[in-house]
Write a protein that holds these residues in place. Structure first.
Motif, PDB file in Angstrom:
ATOM      1  N   TYR A 133       0.821  -1.218   0.000  1.00  0.00           N
ATOM      2  CA  TYR A 133       0.000   0.000   0.000  1.00  0.00           C
ATOM      3  C   TYR A 133       0.852   1.264   0.000  1.00  0.00           C
ATOM      4  O   TYR A 133       0.541   2.223  -0.719  1.00  0.00           O
ATOM      5  N   ALA A 137       0.805   3.969  -3.027  1.00  0.00           N
ATOM      6  CA  ALA A 137       0.492   5.378  -2.734  1.00  0.00           C
ATOM      7  C   ALA A 137       1.611   6.286  -3.230  1.00  0.00           C
ATOM      8  O   ALA A 137       1.352   7.316  -3.861  1.00  0.00           O
ATOM      9  N   LEU A 144      -3.202   7.960   1.376  1.00  0.00           N
ATOM     10  CA  LEU A 144      -3.152   6.640   2.005  1.00  0.00           C
ATOM     11  C   LEU A 144      -3.532   6.723   3.474  1.00  0.00           C
ATOM     12  O   LEU A 144      -3.051   7.594   4.205  1.00  0.00           O
TER      13      LEU A 144
END
Length: 190
Positions: A133, A137, A144
């Motif tokens: 993640y 991002a 995020l």
């Protein structure tokens, strides 16, 4: 003037699996309540589907993107981990979704809701999941929330008997976590 729309696209964590009334208690509904209180003219669409993986979600994304999308909130990946999908496939699928959103709605900011693995999950597969993640991002210059379940995961009285899905009290905390970043996203639009 047409009301702006926020699409929450995810799995059971977005849908509000197991809640008595997900339309009122899932975190997108709690975000809608907060938006109504501050009166800034946003409408929330909960496009969460229980059991969705990044693979199955890709199949339904096109139809969701036909809707007006002023902000897109993406929450997926937990079911992929449970089913043993490779981290590289999950990352590629999430990237493909981000690309589709940017293509169909180039002016819509994207907010990515991250998942973290419990530290007790061993092995190389788990290691591959740990930075998906943050990488996405950074690469895509999108907002995020590093860990959607921050302050909720692993706390028995905030989760259902399965230890995975939050209770209404857990969703209150999740909504606060998401709201902090979503507020920043909305401010960038003005």
């Amino acid at each position: 003037m047409m009301m702006k729309q926020i699409i929450f696209f995810g799995d059971s964590l977005t849908q509000g699996y197991g809640l008595r009334d997900p339309a009122k208690a899932a975190f997108p509904a709690l975000i809608q309540k907060r938006l109504d209180e501050v009166g800034n003219g946003f409408n929330v669409i909960n496009a969460g589907l229980s059991g969705d993986t990044t693979f199955s979600a890709l199949n339904r994304l096109k139809s969701v993107l036909k809707m007006q999308t002023d902000i897109f909130v993406l929450e997926l990946g937990a079911n992929d981990l449970i089913r043993g999908h490779s981290a590289s496939d999950v990352e590629a699928n999430l990237q493909h979704m981000i690309d589709l959103v940017k293509h169909d709605h180039p002016s819509a900011p994207i907010l990515l809701l991250g998942m973290e693995l419990p530290e007790w999950i061993p092995g190389a597969k788990a290691a591959g999941y740990r930075n998906i993640y943050t990488r996405l991002a950074d690469k895509n210059q999108i907002h995020l929330v590093p860990f959607l379940l921050e302050g909720v995961a692993g706390i028995p009285h905030l989760n259902m008997f399965d230890g995975i899905h939050p209770l209404a009290e857990g969703y209150e905390i999740i909504a606060k976590n998401v709201w902090k970043t979503l507020k920043v996203v909305m401010e960038t639009m003005q």
